[in-house]
Scaffold this motif. Structure first.
Motif, PDB file in Angstrom:
ATOM      1  N   UNK A 181       9.826  -3.148   2.770  1.00 16.17           N
ATOM      2  CA  UNK A 181       8.443  -3.423   3.166  1.00 16.17           C
ATOM      3  C   UNK A 181       7.621  -3.682   1.916  1.00 16.17           C
ATOM      4  N   UNK A 182       7.143  -4.893   1.799  1.00 15.45           N
ATOM      5  CA  UNK A 182       6.283  -5.236   0.652  1.00 15.45           C
ATOM      6  C   UNK A 182       4.861  -5.513   1.099  1.00 15.45           C
ATOM      7  N   UNK A 183       4.583  -5.285   2.383  1.00 18.73           N
ATOM      8  CA  UNK A 183       3.235  -5.513   2.876  1.00 18.73           C
ATOM      9  C   UNK A 183       3.119  -6.687   3.826  1.00 18.73           C
ATOM     10  N   UNK A 184       4.228  -7.372   4.031  1.00 16.89           N
ATOM     11  CA  UNK A 184       4.194  -8.512   4.953  1.00 16.89           C
ATOM     12  C   UNK A 184       4.847  -8.195   6.284  1.00 16.89           C
ATOM     13  N   UNK A 222       3.368  -2.479  12.959  1.00 13.18           N
ATOM     14  CA  UNK A 222       4.442  -2.147  12.022  1.00 13.18           C
ATOM     15  C   UNK A 222       4.957  -0.731  12.315  1.00 13.18           C
ATOM     16  N   UNK A 255       3.173   2.451  10.851  1.00  7.71           N
ATOM     17  CA  UNK A 255       1.717   2.565  10.995  1.00  7.71           C
ATOM     18  C   UNK A 255       1.231   4.014  11.029  1.00  7.71           C
ATOM     19  N   UNK A 279       1.888   5.779   7.629  1.00  8.71           N
ATOM     20  CA  UNK A 279       0.992   5.325   6.558  1.00  8.71           C
ATOM     21  C   UNK A 279      -0.379   5.967   6.697  1.00  8.71           C
ATOM     22  N   UNK A 289       7.331   6.150  -0.436  1.00 10.64           N
ATOM     23  CA  UNK A 289       7.443   5.019  -1.367  1.00 10.64           C
ATOM     24  C   UNK A 289       8.368   5.415  -2.514  1.00 10.64           C
TER      25      UNK A 289
END
Lengths: 150, 257
Positions: B77-80, B211, B214, B217, B224
């Protein structure tokens, strides 16, 4: 010996009082939800509450919190259902999520002092919290939603 | 000193199966589907990536007897949203109910999982076809297993919404009940895998699937790399020079623990 509270629990620390609160939270208490970003209070990833106000844990020394109460993302709501957290999920705010604990803590502190902030006030309060993914529009929208209960 | 031990395990395949997946789940020996065959529909560039791409459900999908489907996320997961979208594509073709799908992160192992470079905004472009093939192949294996059990032609049964249905007789079997039998079947060859029509998509293109991380986070529970603690882990920092272009003071400084 420094005494203080973290997420409602009394703690004491007899190590180096100049240790950053962020290190203490992550390495001593294992509260790893608060993130290291820049280490010099430029990004906001490490934002926690100290006596209800947003503070950057990376430049706050353990000594600075003597007798005070710290809340981290883990302690914001027992079930993770603070209005800000709920709004964040309803609007799918996070992408990679790394900065989001800091964003959420900053937003929660804003709403605690200003129940219905204007967009300008939101932008001003959130300007020190940087998001690489660029979630800013959804962050602003989620703060408005949390404020109005929408 | 107390530390939260968020251990990233680089487990062997056997260990992985034992740890994550229940006995009787839909997993058998990994069989590599050659990228060119898997990508016959159109070229995406994935076939040129080192280690190629994988699409075999024996590698990426498992189904427990209780019906919980576990899908391996081969990209980070890189944010996309790749960690969600790639497994979601598998689930769509598999006709799995997303609420009964769990995503597990693949350890870094390109020999096994194919190219894992999560960069260049191309994870989805490179994987939409292999992930669709993976899910469709798994669905067909479940259909074959059900048809066998009922003694009917596989063409008469259909995997839909987490169960295989025989319309003519009204019989149904949940994916969990078929997992063990399906896991014993070989993956259908690429040219026999039938993908869904786009109008039958459950999740692809709907914009309705949040995602998978969610909740974690928003509660500080997402892990991470900075949160990882490994046995015997050593710590170091990059020592940067105080003036630009001064290389003499650059280096890596190990930290005592």
């Amino acid at each position: 010996m420094v005494k203080f509270q973290v997420n409602g629990q009394t703690q004491s620390f007899d190590g180096d009082p100049s240790m950053p609160l962020l290190w203490y939270l992550r390495d001593e208490l294992g509260l790893i939800g608060t993130k290291f970003g820049c280490g010099v209070a430029l990004c906001g990833a490490c934002t926690v509450h100290v006596d209800g106000e947003a503070a950057r844990a990376c430049i706050t020394a353990v000594n600075d919190i003597a007798g005070r109460s710290v809340i981290t993302i883990e302690g914001l709501d027992a079930n993770g259902n603070h209005p800000v957290q709920k709004a964040w999920r309803a609007l799918n705010v996070p992408q990679c999520g790394y900065c989001q604990a800091g964003q959420i803590m900053q937003a929660a502190a804003l709403l605690a002092s200003n129940k219905n902030p204007s967009e300008e006030e939101i932008n001003s309060a959130m300007s020190g919290n940087i998001c690489r993914c660029g979630c800013y529009q959804r962050i602003t929208a989620a703060i408005k939603a949390a404020a109005t209960g929408a | 000193m107390t530390l939260a031990h968020a251990v990233i395990e680089n487990v062997s395949r056997r260990g992985f199966l034992k740890g994550v997946l229940a006995t009787g789940s839909l997993v058998v020996a990994a069989k590599f589907v050659p990228p060119r065959a898997a990508l016959a529909a159109y070229a995406t560039g994935a076939e040129k990536m080192p280690h190629g791409v994988r699409s075999d459900p024996h590698l990426l999908v498992s189904i427990a007897p209780d019906g919980i489907v576990t899908i391996v996320a081969i990209r980070s997961e890189m944010g996309t949203g790749s960690r969600t979208s790639l497994p979601m594509i598998v689930a769509d073709e598999l006709e799995a109910d997303w609420s009964r799908v769990r995503v597990v992160q693949a350890p870094g192992d390109e020999e096994k999982y194919g190219n894992q470079d999560t960069d260049g905004s191309r994870s989805l472009r490179h994987h939409i076809q292999p992930m669709r093939q993976c899910g469709a192949a798994a669905r067909q294996m479940l259909e074959t297993a059900a048809a066998k059990r009922w003694g009917v032609d596989p063409g008469e049964v259909k995997g839909q919404n987490h169960e295989v249905v025989h319309k003519a007789s009204g019989r149904k079997l949940g994916y969990g009940e078929l997992a063990a039998d399906a896991s014993a079947l070989p993956t259908p060859p690429a040219d026999q895998i039938k993908l869904k029509d786009a109008n039958a998509f459950r999740y692809i293109g709907k914009g309705t699937t949040p995602i998978v991380d969610l909740f974690d986070i928003t509660t500080g529970r997402a892990i991470y790399s900075i949160d990882a603690r490994l046995p015997g882990m050593k710590y170091a920092i990059v020592a940067r020079p105080v003036v630009m272009s001064n290389r003499s003071t650059m280096g890596v400084v190990p930290l005592p623990i």
